[in-house]
Design a protein around this motif. Sequence first.
Motif, PDB file in Angstrom:
ATOM      1  N   HIS A   1       7.022 -21.804   0.584  1.00 40.04           N
ATOM      2  CA  HIS A   1       7.030 -21.959   2.047  1.00 40.04           C
ATOM      3  C   HIS A   1       8.009 -23.077   2.415  1.00 40.04           C
ATOM      4  O   HIS A   1       8.046 -24.116   1.738  1.00 40.04           O
ATOM      5  CB  HIS A   1       5.616 -22.294   2.528  1.00 40.04           C
TER       6      HIS A   1
ATOM      7  N   ARG B   1       8.996 -26.911   0.295  1.00 36.06           N
ATOM      8  CA  ARG B   1      10.101 -26.855  -0.665  1.00 36.06           C
ATOM      9  C   ARG B   1      10.351 -28.238  -1.239  1.00 36.06           C
ATOM     10  O   ARG B   1      10.041 -29.252  -0.616  1.00 36.06           O
ATOM     11  CB  ARG B   1      11.350 -26.290  -0.013  1.00 36.06           C
TER      12      ARG B   1
ATOM     13  N   TRP C   1       9.845 -12.835  -9.098  1.00 35.46           N
ATOM     14  CA  TRP C   1       9.689 -13.328  -7.736  1.00 35.46           C
ATOM     15  C   TRP C   1       9.479 -14.836  -7.784  1.00 35.46           C
ATOM     16  O   TRP C   1       8.830 -15.350  -8.699  1.00 35.46           O
ATOM     17  CB  TRP C   1       8.472 -12.697  -7.038  1.00 35.46           C
ATOM     18  N   HIS C   2      10.004 -15.547  -6.804  1.00 32.43           N
ATOM     19  CA  HIS C   2       9.775 -16.986  -6.677  1.00 32.43           C
ATOM     20  C   HIS C   2       9.963 -17.329  -5.208  1.00 32.43           C
ATOM     21  O   HIS C   2      11.058 -17.204  -4.673  1.00 32.43           O
ATOM     22  CB  HIS C   2      10.756 -17.763  -7.553  1.00 32.43           C
ATOM     23  N   TRP C   3       8.882 -17.776  -4.575  1.00 37.34           N
ATOM     24  CA  TRP C   3       8.926 -18.091  -3.153  1.00 37.34           C
ATOM     25  C   TRP C   3       8.159 -19.370  -2.907  1.00 37.34           C
ATOM     26  O   TRP C   3       7.093 -19.596  -3.501  1.00 37.34           O
ATOM     27  CB  TRP C   3       8.308 -16.954  -2.343  1.00 37.34           C
TER      28      TRP C   3
END
Length: 103
Positions: free
Chosen positions: A52, A56, A48-50
């Motif tokens: 906001h 960015r 997972w890689h997120w």
Amino acid sequence: MGRIINSTEELEERTEITVRDLEGALVGFAVVVPDYDDHVGLCLGTQWHWVHPDHRGTVGRMILREIFKIARYHGYKTVAYTKRLGVGRYEINYKQLKEKTHG
């Protein structure tokens, strides 16, 4: 978000990276796991890689640098991660890590 939490907690071996703003709100995270990819063999895979949208750029680069540090520390030569190209479209990327030289 519950789906991500559940799938992360099911992983036996993982490293979690989180980035929070000054107020403590989560602005980015990544989960990496040991992986075997048919194209490159043993690697560190990004599960997972997120980040906001308001954070960015800087935060995304910060997380990627940390992923590469973790991979080097554990002796991986390759990091595998996906990049979202659009709705339902992703590409797999492989980053070959260079040895860090001191001196």
